[in-house]
Design an enzyme around this catalytic site. Structure first.
Site, PDB file in Angstrom:
ATOM      1  N   ASP A 129      46.955  41.732   0.726  1.00 28.24           N
ATOM      2  CA  ASP A 129      46.659  40.614   1.632  1.00 28.24           C
ATOM      3  C   ASP A 129      45.251  40.794   2.182  1.00 28.24           C
ATOM      4  O   ASP A 129      44.925  41.834   2.754  1.00 28.24           O
ATOM      5  CB  ASP A 129      47.661  40.538   2.779  1.00 28.24           C
ATOM      6  CG  ASP A 129      47.723  39.141   3.381  1.00 28.24           C
ATOM      7  OD1 ASP A 129      48.700  38.419   3.115  1.00 28.24           O
ATOM      8  OD2 ASP A 129      46.770  38.772   4.107  1.00 28.24           O
TER       9      ASP A 129
ATOM     10  N   VAL B 271      41.485  38.297  -3.687  1.00 30.46           N
ATOM     11  CA  VAL B 271      41.859  37.977  -5.068  1.00 30.46           C
ATOM     12  C   VAL B 271      40.775  37.185  -5.790  1.00 30.46           C
ATOM     13  O   VAL B 271      40.760  37.132  -7.025  1.00 30.46           O
ATOM     14  CB  VAL B 271      43.206  37.215  -5.142  1.00 30.46           C
ATOM     15  CG1 VAL B 271      44.345  38.072  -4.602  1.00 30.46           C
ATOM     16  CG2 VAL B 271      43.134  35.873  -4.434  1.00 30.46           C
TER      17      VAL B 271
ATOM     18  N   TYR C 238      43.385  21.712  -3.938  1.00 34.90           N
ATOM     19  CA  TYR C 238      44.624  22.477  -4.052  1.00 34.90           C
ATOM     20  C   TYR C 238      45.436  22.023  -5.265  1.00 34.90           C
ATOM     21  O   TYR C 238      45.918  22.837  -6.062  1.00 34.90           O
ATOM     22  CB  TYR C 238      45.417  22.282  -2.766  1.00 34.90           C
ATOM     23  CG  TYR C 238      46.726  23.008  -2.676  1.00 34.90           C
ATOM     24  CD1 TYR C 238      46.781  24.382  -2.495  1.00 34.90           C
ATOM     25  CD2 TYR C 238      47.935  22.313  -2.735  1.00 34.90           C
ATOM     26  CE1 TYR C 238      47.998  25.043  -2.372  1.00 34.90           C
ATOM     27  CE2 TYR C 238      49.154  22.958  -2.622  1.00 34.90           C
ATOM     28  CZ  TYR C 238      49.177  24.326  -2.443  1.00 34.90           C
ATOM     29  OH  TYR C 238      50.370  24.979  -2.329  1.00 34.90           O
TER      30      TYR C 238
ATOM     31  N   LYS D  40      46.456  24.164  -8.530  1.00 36.16           N
ATOM     32  CA  LYS D  40      47.872  24.434  -8.752  1.00 36.16           C
ATOM     33  C   LYS D  40      48.351  23.913 -10.108  1.00 36.16           C
ATOM     34  O   LYS D  40      49.273  24.478 -10.708  1.00 36.16           O
ATOM     35  CB  LYS D  40      48.703  23.842  -7.619  1.00 36.16           C
ATOM     36  CG  LYS D  40      48.620  24.641  -6.317  1.00 36.16           C
ATOM     37  CD  LYS D  40      48.958  26.110  -6.541  1.00 36.16           C
ATOM     38  CE  LYS D  40      49.193  26.862  -5.263  1.00 36.16           C
ATOM     39  NZ  LYS D  40      49.413  28.313  -5.518  1.00 36.16           N
TER      40      LYS D  40
ATOM     41  N   ALA E  34      58.496  25.680   1.106  1.00 37.64           N
ATOM     42  CA  ALA E  34      59.109  26.559   2.096  1.00 37.64           C
ATOM     43  C   ALA E  34      58.357  26.473   3.412  1.00 37.64           C
ATOM     44  O   ALA E  34      57.189  26.086   3.464  1.00 37.64           O
ATOM     45  CB  ALA E  34      59.100  27.999   1.588  1.00 37.64           C
TER      46      ALA E  34
END
Length: 302
Positions: free
Chosen positions: A38, A74, A165, A169, A197
């Protein structure tokens, strides 16, 4: 049969909060050694702190598991390569990679700064590619690997104000399609989770009632299945609130317009037939689409 990960080593990116944290905790509960990656940034990717990752490591240690924290960004290939090397040195192997890290910088496309477009693509798409590349040869040498991408309905189906986004994706699904084919001979299975979620990424997007019903705990079981020994390959699994679906890109049967008659007007005239979804079929790879077009042309010429 109970799904276990004893002896397996997993890297989970964006594991300091939300879905990533639950993915990591559940992997650890089922026996995996886990690298908690993270960067520690805010939801839009700014800033950075190791606190969240260290807190998850401590949670895992309290339940008797084994984990280490890693603060690699990342979107930086050198950092994630070093992360993979550290994991291999510490645990001896890398069996599972869950590409979960993400940021949001939502705006309508007309108002979106291209730097914000690039930043989101760098984390979601390039981050997934970088992390996967960093572990790929290790998995090939082991003849075993499980890689999980994370997509979204915004990419699969579209959503206002998320061009950056959504583009990223959808792109990770294309990455999955390629890697699932390339990894097959070495038992590297690559799948994609499409979660909805209640996390800090969705806290001001989803209605309160939906947030209460869609905790990460009800999505993670899908992720665990997709990185298990008996995982499928090249699957997009929708998941929310204990409900699961499978998502595929399909194509209608090719409609041949005779040579000499091909024109924009002819395409318009035939478009109802072209868009007849009752003829749709799934393609395992690009060659199957080529085969469908060649077969249709040969039949029309006969």
């Amino acid at each position: 049969m109970t799904i276990r990960f004893d002896g397996r080593v997993a890297i989970v990116t964006g594991a300091g909060n939300g879905l990533g944290r639950i993915h990591a905790l559940e992997l650890a509960k089922r026996g995996a050694k886990v690298v908690i990656n993270d960067f520690g940034g805010s939801r839009d990717g700014r800033g950075g702190s190791s606190d969240a990752a260290l807190a998850v490591v401590e949670e895992i240690r309290k339940i008797g598991g084994e984990a280490i924290a890693n603060g690699a960004n990342v979107a930086d290939f050198e950092q994630v390569t070093a992360m993979a090397e550290e994991a291999k040195a510490k645990f001896g192997r890398i069996d599972i990679l869950i590409n979960n890290a993400g940021i949001l910088r939502d705006k309508s496309f007309s108002k979106m700064d291209m730097a914000d477009f690039r930043a989101v693509v760098d984390v979601h798409l390039m981050g997934s590619a970088y992390c996967t590349k960093a572990v790929w040869d290790i998995m090939r040498e082991q003849n075993y690997g499980r890689v999980l991408m994370t997509t979204s309905a915004a990419g699969l189906f579209g959503n206002f104000g998320q061009a950056n986004y959504g583009a990223a994706k959808m792109a990770v699904v294309g990455l999955m399609n390629m890697l699932a084919i390339e990894g097959k001979k070495n038992d590297i299975r690559v799948n994609t989770l499409a979660p909805m979620a209640a996390t800090r990424m969705t806290e001001d997007i989803l209605p309160e009632a939906i947030l209460k019903a869609t905790g990460p705990e009800q999505v993670t079981p899908g992720a665990l299945f997709l990185v298990s020994e008996n995982a499928p390959n090249k699957v997009v699994l929708g998941a929310s609130g204990g409900a699961f679906s499978a998502v595929r890109i399909v194509e209608t049967a090719p409609v041949v317009i005779q040579a000499g008659a091909v024109s924009a007007e002819a395409v318009e005239a035939h478009f109802g037939q072209i868009e007849d979804w009752s003829t749709s079929a799934y393609r395992d790879d690009a060659n199957q689409q080529v085969h469908a077009f060649v077969t249709a042309m040969q039949r029309a010429a006969a």
